[in-house]
Design a protein around this motif. Structure first.
Motif, short mmCIF file in Angstrom:
data_model
loop_
_atom_site.label_atom_id
_atom_site.label_comp_id
_atom_site.label_asym_id
_atom_site.label_seq_id
_atom_site.Cartn_x
_atom_site.Cartn_y
_atom_site.Cartn_z
N HIS A 129 0.94 -0.98 -0.29
CA HIS A 129 0.08 0.16 -0.14
C HIS A 129 0.93 1.39 -0.06
N GLU A 130 1.89 1.27 0.79
CA GLU A 130 2.86 2.40 0.74
C GLU A 130 3.46 2.52 -0.49
N CYS A 131 3.76 1.53 -1.03
CA CYS A 131 4.56 1.42 -2.42
C CYS A 131 3.56 2.01 -3.43
N MET A 132 2.22 1.71 -3.28
CA MET A 132 1.53 2.35 -4.36
C MET A 132 1.40 3.86 -4.18
N LEU A 133 1.18 4.28 -3.13
CA LEU A 133 1.26 5.64 -2.68
C LEU A 133 2.54 6.43 -3.49
N LEU A 134 3.66 5.78 -3.33
CA LEU A 134 4.93 6.65 -3.63
C LEU A 134 5.34 6.28 -5.07
N GLY A 135 4.35 5.44 -5.70
CA GLY A 135 4.56 5.11 -7.23
C GLY A 135 5.68 4.12 -7.48
N ILE A 136 6.12 3.21 -6.48
CA ILE A 136 6.89 2.08 -6.57
C ILE A 136 5.91 0.73 -7.15
N PRO A 137 6.19 0.47 -8.35
CA PRO A 137 5.42 -0.65 -8.86
C PRO A 137 5.70 -2.12 -8.30
N ALA A 138 5.17 -2.40 -7.26
CA ALA A 138 5.50 -3.57 -6.51
C ALA A 138 4.63 -4.54 -7.13
N LYS A 139 4.82 -5.67 -7.80
CA LYS A 139 4.07 -6.67 -8.55
C LYS A 139 4.09 -8.17 -8.05
N THR A 140 5.20 -8.61 -7.43
CA THR A 140 5.27 -9.68 -6.93
C THR A 140 5.82 -9.89 -5.60
N ARG A 141 5.07 -10.74 -4.98
CA ARG A 141 5.58 -11.30 -3.38
C ARG A 141 5.31 -12.85 -3.30
N HIS A 142 6.42 -13.37 -2.61
CA HIS A 142 6.28 -15.02 -2.28
C HIS A 142 7.23 -15.08 -1.34
N ASN A 143 7.03 -16.52 -0.75
CA ASN A 143 8.09 -17.12 0.23
C ASN A 143 9.25 -17.48 -0.58
N GLU A 144 10.41 -17.21 0.10
CA GLU A 144 11.74 -17.52 -0.52
C GLU A 144 11.80 -18.92 0.02
N VAL A 145 13.25 -19.46 -0.21
CA VAL A 145 13.49 -20.86 0.20
C VAL A 145 13.60 -21.11 1.79
N ALA A 146 14.45 -20.03 2.38
CA ALA A 146 14.61 -20.29 3.81
C ALA A 146 13.29 -19.98 4.54
N PRO A 147 13.02 -20.54 5.76
CA PRO A 147 12.10 -20.32 6.68
C PRO A 147 12.08 -18.55 7.06
N ASN A 148 10.89 -18.07 6.81
CA ASN A 148 10.86 -16.51 7.33
C ASN A 148 11.40 -15.82 6.35
#
Length: 728
Positions: free
Chosen positions: A270-289
């Protein structure tokens, strides 16, 4: 479990995900806190708008009168958005961002007050240049430096502050930041690439470098992290035994995102959208957390600004969710570290991606020209690319069977390798009509079809072609993207300049046709570039031996890697294309080698403190409990106690051995540190810290981690890996 760990864990388990209001579509709020073209059209006069657009698109200067108009409009927009202060937001050579807030508020005659923000305040300010890393460019008594507005990166509001992206230079003109040489490098590659593009399309007026970064990070409960002095002070765990379950089952990667982490991500995006940062992808990576965020690609300067801004925002948003974000490249031993892949390409103002093939042989020849020249640039300056990603933290990750090795190589896939082999067989000199036909129909013309199947990737390659871009995979997660982008765009610019000279020489002096000249030059580049191309396992010992035969560097540590920055070849490169002068290049080397020393020094001090003030006292306390137990058994059973207390006696002896080893190793480490602290030669000091101080870390860790497995969990003072990695 110790009292400190108990209360830290208790606090973490009470955490509930914050609810995020997402009433608006992202497209509706995207860039609403950015002074972008939409906002400028509302708040600026036509003259002021044209002035700033010309500066962005053509690099023209903004005069003072126009700056006054822009500052007035920008102030009115910011105040309407609730801003009370403004700041020149810049990226000094600390690796972080910097800002000093000034209020719009000013007093005038008659005891009245107004909101003021004029053109001079927009265009330039004077922060203290000697208080930031400068590599000897400034003396302490020579404090003056300047921040100057970068109109190509739009101003934005964060909180109640108008942030104006700026460059940061010394009074004498030398760059003291990342942005200044980046802008110069982008200008250089624009000029060089545009000149080459005119072989294929006379309408091209500008070439822009694009960047898509992929930010990996760990999310750790803030209360748990606060109980670990090593995490608080160094950003990583210096001690800690691996948990029974780590990432062996591959069950975290791309798994369901935990609810608390998801709440953080939604808030962050949400913060990224307000600041024009075009966040597109999110996911879990290999290591826990461990997680990843990736945006849509942007122009490189803006993308670098957005990544720097994001890293700052992440920490602030994390606090709202009682998290700590770890961006250290290797915060936990035994699980994957974090990188920041930099996906890079070049695009024209006519809408063509120069690293993507087209529908005609001519467009594909253009693709091959930029594709092969990029590979040739990496071959020529592979050591400089390695230096661009060198840091004390990234040294833990490179070559650790989870990230690319320290040897720089290029992966292009089997199909494109075959294409280059066919091009290499072209006759030297003027091409026959049959050769031209074969090239156009059988080789160049079929590249789009070839790339449809060229989707495999080599995760061990530091620099890989992935369809329509090159992916620089070896960049560390905590790095400022500007560093690798300065080098990459500079070396490609230099290579394209050399390429055009060679092609023009064949056209002018050998009377070759343009296509013949291009093919001839590319043919020689392909022969040379075989040295840097590698399709196999970058982790293997065989590749290390093969790379050595090929003459490729294998600089495994930062002190080794950074030396190239002050070599004549590197200094000449940056000077010749106008990116950095000798003073600036040498200053950056001094800053980076000094930072390496200081980071190892800090880690050494923290490790010694934890070992002697946490681990050893706890071990002694537990050992005393065992001794009391053995004494009690002896009092009850007399001589029979030995058979009954054998396990305790063995444990007492083993604990004593580890305590003795830790104390001895910490003493030796401190003495080594003292020895190299006296060293005045920064190169020898860095080498000493690398080769004589740092090796103690793993030895001390070994004995501490053994004690962690022996000592009663209720006594152990440090939050354990199983709690840090599996509490969310």
């Amino acid at each position: 479990m110790s009292t400190l760990r108990f209360y830290a864990l208790k606090e973490s388990l009470k955490r509930k995900p914050l609810t995020i209001n997402e009433d608006h579509r992202r497209s509706e709020i995207f860039g609403s806190n950015v002074f972008n073209e939409t906002a400028m059209r509302q708040y600026l006069s036509k003259h002021a708008l044209n002035g700033i657009l010309q500066a962005v698109e053509k690099g023209t200067k903004i005069d003072r009168v126009t700056a006054e108009h822009i500052s007035t409009g920008m102030k009115e927009w910011a105040i309407a958005k609730g801003a009370t202060h403004y700041t020149h937001w810049f990226q000094p050579l600390t690796g972080a961002t910097a800002e000093k807030h000034d209020a719009f508020f000013e007093t005038i005659e008659g005891g009245l007050a107004i909101e003021r923000f004029d053109g001079s305040q927009l265009v330039q300010q004077e922060p203290d240049a000697s208080s930031f890393p400068h590599g000897g460019i400034r003396n302490t008594f020579e404090a003056r430096g300047y921040t100057a507005w970068d109109p190509t990166s739009p101003a934005f509001i964060y909180g109640t502050t108008l942030c104006i992206p700026t460059v940061f230079v010394a009074y004498t003109g030398e760059a003291l930041d990342y942005k200044t040489p980046l802008l110069r490098a982008l200008q250089s590659v624009d000029s060089a690439a545009t000149a080459v593009c005119k072989y294929f399309d006379k309408n091209v007026r500008k070439v822009s470098a694009s960047l898509g970064w992929e930010q990996e990070y760990f999310l750790i409960d803030n209360a748990l992290a606060a109980s670990r002095p090593d995490i608080v002070l160094t950003g990583r765990t210096l001690l800690g035994h691996s948990p029974a379950k780590g990432q062996q089952l591959d069950d975290h990667y791309f798994g369901t995102i935990p609810a608390r982490a998801m709440a953080f991500m939604r808030d962050l995006e949400h913060e990224c959208m307000l600041l024009g940062i075009p966040a597109k992808t999110r996911h879990n990576e290999v290591a826990p957390n461990q997680f990843e965020l990736a945006p849509i690609y942007e122009e490189a300067n803006l993308a670098v600004d957005h990544n720097s801004l994001l890293m700052d925002i992440m920490q602030k948003v994390a606090k709202r969710h009682n998290f700590l974000v770890l961006m250290h490249e290797k915060p936990f031993a035994g699980v994957n570290g974090s990188g920041k892949h930099n996906n890079w390409s070049l695009s024209t103002d006519t809408g063509v991606n120069l690293l993507s093939p087209g529908k005609t042989p001519m467009s594909n020849l253009q693709f091959l020209t930029f594709f092969i020249n990029t590979i040739k640039a990496v071959l020529t300056y592979e050591e400089l690319l390695r230096a661009a990603i060198a840091s004390a933290s990234n040294d833990h990750r490179l070559g650790a069977n989870e990230a690319p090795p320290a040897i720089i190589s290029v992966f292009i896939g089997e199909q494109l390798t075959n294409v280059l082999q066919e091009l290499e067989s072209v006759t030297k000199g003027k091409l026959s009509p049959k050769e031209k036909t074969d090239l156009k129909l059988n080789v160049v013309g079929k590249i789009p079809e070839i790339l449809l199947d060229n989707t495999d990737r080599n995760r061990t390659s530091p620099f890989a072609f992935t369809g329509n871009k090159f992916e620089f995979r070896a960049v560390g997660s905590s790095a400022n993207c500007a560093n690798p982008m300065i080098v990459l765009n500079s070396i490609v610019a230099k290579q394209l300049i050399d390429f055009k000279i060679e092609v023009d020489d064949l056209i002018d002096k050998k009377s070759m046709k343009k296509d013949d000249a291009i093919f001839n030059v590319l043919r020689e580049y392909i022969k040379d570039s075989k040295t840097i191309l590698f399709e196999g396992n970058g982790y293997s010992d065989a590749w290390e031996k093969e790379a050595k035969k090929r003459g490729l560097s294998n600089n495994k540590t930062t002190p080794e890697a950074l030396k190239i920055k002050i070599a004549k070849s590197a200094i000449d490169l940056f000077e010749n294309i106008g990116v950095m002068n000798k003073i600036e290049s040498e200053a950056r080397y001094e800053i980076e080698i000094e930072e390496y020393i200081l980071r190892i020094q800090i880690e050494s001090r923290v490790l010694g403190d934890i070992a002697r003030n946490h681990v050893v006292p706890t071990a002694v306390r537990y050992q005393n409990i065992l001794i009391e137990n053995v004494t009690g058994l002896k009092n009850i059973y007399g001589d029979k106690f030995k058979s009954l207390a054998q396990e305790q006696l063995t444990l007492i002896e083993e604990i004593s051995g580890h305590i003795e080893a830790i104390n001895s190793l910490v003493t030796d480490m401190i003495e080594a540190r003292k020895l190299y602290n006296k060293q005045t030669d920064v190169n020898k000091k860095a080498k000493g810290y690398c080769e004589k101080v740092k090796p103690f870390f793993e030895k001390i860790r070994y004995h501490s981690d053994k004690l962690e497995l022996m000592i009663d969990d209720e006594l152990w003072p440090l939050t354990k890996y199983r709690e840090l990695l599996f509490t969310n």
